[in-house]
Design an enzyme around this catalytic site. Structure first.
Site, PDB file in Angstrom:
ATOM      1  N   HIS A 100       0.865  -1.289   0.135  1.00  0.00           N
ATOM      2  CA  HIS A 100       0.042   0.073  -0.082  1.00  0.00           C
ATOM      3  C   HIS A 100       0.931   1.245   0.018  1.00  0.00           C
ATOM      4  O   HIS A 100       1.848   1.267   0.678  1.00  0.00           O
ATOM      5  CB  HIS A 100      -0.825   0.206   1.090  1.00  0.00           C
ATOM      6  CG  HIS A 100      -0.319  -0.196   2.471  1.00  0.00           C
ATOM      7  ND1 HIS A 100       0.108  -1.347   3.126  1.00  0.00           N
ATOM      8  CD2 HIS A 100       0.138   0.692   3.437  1.00  0.00           C
ATOM      9  CE1 HIS A 100       0.824  -1.373   4.281  1.00  0.00           C
ATOM     10  NE2 HIS A 100       0.618   0.128   4.405  1.00  0.00           N
ATOM     11  N   HIS A 102       0.875   5.107   0.944  1.00  0.00           N
ATOM     12  CA  HIS A 102       0.263   6.117   1.768  1.00  0.00           C
ATOM     13  C   HIS A 102       0.200   7.417   0.963  1.00  0.00           C
ATOM     14  O   HIS A 102       1.289   7.978   0.507  1.00  0.00           O
ATOM     15  CB  HIS A 102       1.026   6.432   3.103  1.00  0.00           C
ATOM     16  CG  HIS A 102       1.186   5.317   4.083  1.00  0.00           C
ATOM     17  ND1 HIS A 102       0.090   5.330   4.952  1.00  0.00           N
ATOM     18  CD2 HIS A 102       1.538   4.339   4.202  1.00  0.00           C
ATOM     19  CE1 HIS A 102       0.318   4.041   6.020  1.00  0.00           C
ATOM     20  NE2 HIS A 102       1.411   3.395   5.287  1.00  0.00           N
TER      21      HIS A 102
HETATM   22  P1  5GP Z   1       1.843   0.644   7.201  1.00  0.00           P
HETATM   23  O1  5GP Z   1       2.338   0.818   8.802  1.00  0.00           O
HETATM   24  O2  5GP Z   1       1.928  -1.064   6.906  1.00  0.00           O
HETATM   25  O3  5GP Z   1       2.674   1.121   6.207  1.00  0.00           O
HETATM   26  O4  5GP Z   1       0.308   0.980   7.048  1.00  0.00           O
HETATM   27  C1  5GP Z   1      -0.803   0.384   7.741  1.00  0.00           C
HETATM   28  C2  5GP Z   1      -1.935   1.481   7.505  1.00  0.00           C
HETATM   29  O5  5GP Z   1      -3.084   0.829   7.432  1.00  0.00           O
HETATM   30  C3  5GP Z   1      -1.908   2.181   8.992  1.00  0.00           C
HETATM   31  O6  5GP Z   1      -1.902   3.703   8.780  1.00  0.00           O
HETATM   32  C4  5GP Z   1      -3.235   1.825   9.333  1.00  0.00           C
HETATM   33  O7  5GP Z   1      -3.916   2.950  10.139  1.00  0.00           O
HETATM   34  C5  5GP Z   1      -4.223   1.581   8.469  1.00  0.00           C
HETATM   35  N1  5GP Z   1      -4.981   0.415   8.569  1.00  0.00           N
HETATM   36  C6  5GP Z   1      -4.750  -0.821   9.186  1.00  0.00           C
HETATM   37  N2  5GP Z   1      -6.129  -1.716   9.248  1.00  0.00           N
HETATM   38  C7  5GP Z   1      -6.967  -0.876   8.386  1.00  0.00           C
HETATM   39  C8  5GP Z   1      -8.361  -1.190   8.221  1.00  0.00           C
HETATM   40  O8  5GP Z   1      -8.965  -2.257   8.290  1.00  0.00           O
HETATM   41  N3  5GP Z   1      -8.770  -0.123   7.493  1.00  0.00           N
HETATM   42  C9  5GP Z   1      -8.161   0.970   7.141  1.00  0.00           C
HETATM   43  N4  5GP Z   1      -9.045   1.773   6.246  1.00  0.00           N
HETATM   44  N5  5GP Z   1      -6.998   0.929   7.301  1.00  0.00           N
HETATM   45  C10 5GP Z   1      -6.062   0.248   7.901  1.00  0.00           C
END
Ligand code: 5GP
Ligand code: ZN
Length: 137
Positions: A100, A102
């Protein structure tokens, strides 16, 4: 589609989300714990763990989608800037192991600090590192 992956389920519409954009390859959703107003995630519908296994087609379309959404955010949310962040593996802050990107709109005085501490380098060291990486490309 990985049945144990929450972002696979969200990207493919099995779990509802606040979707801001969708096409045949991607869904862009709002982050549940936003860093700022409008913080969004670009999710490929196909499962990739992170940048190390994403395919070329997905990678090549990713920034077309991201820039489209970024411009829409600038127009509608009136953000002053934007950070694009993409974490790969635990050491780099990845918590959900489905690729993903951001998209984090930035606002004057939003109180966020998305940054790193600059290091130092020697020119010969940079040359050596560049050659090392280049050897695998
Ligand atoms: P990472 O830390 O892996 O780069 O980012 C994961 C992101 O996914 C975090 O910013 C977290 O808030 C978001 N996130 C985790 N679970 C969910 C979910 O079930 N739905 C949504 N919309 N965001 C999520
Ligand atoms: Zn997945």
């Amino acid at each position: 589609m990985d049945n144990n992956c929450i972002f696979c389920k969200i990207a493919n519409g099995e779990i509802p989300s606040s979707t801001v954009y969708e096409d045949e390859m991607f869904r862009v959703i709002l982050d549940l714990s936003p860093a700022t107003k409008g913080h969004a995630l670009v999710l490929p519908k196909q499962h990739f763990r992170n940048i190390f296994d994403i395919d070329e087609k997905t990678a090549s379309k990713l920034f077309v989608v991201a820039s489209k959404v970024a411009r829409a955010m600038k127009e509608t949310l009136k953000c002053d800037g934007m950070n694009i962040v993409q974490n790969n593996e635990e050491i780099a802050g990845q918590t959900v192991f489905h690729f993903h990107l951001h998209i984090i709109p930035r606002y004057t005085d939003d109180g966020q600090n998305i940054n790193w501490t600059p290091g130092s380098s020697k020119p010969e060291e940079l040359q050596q590192i560049a050659a090392q990486i280049k050897s695998a490309l």
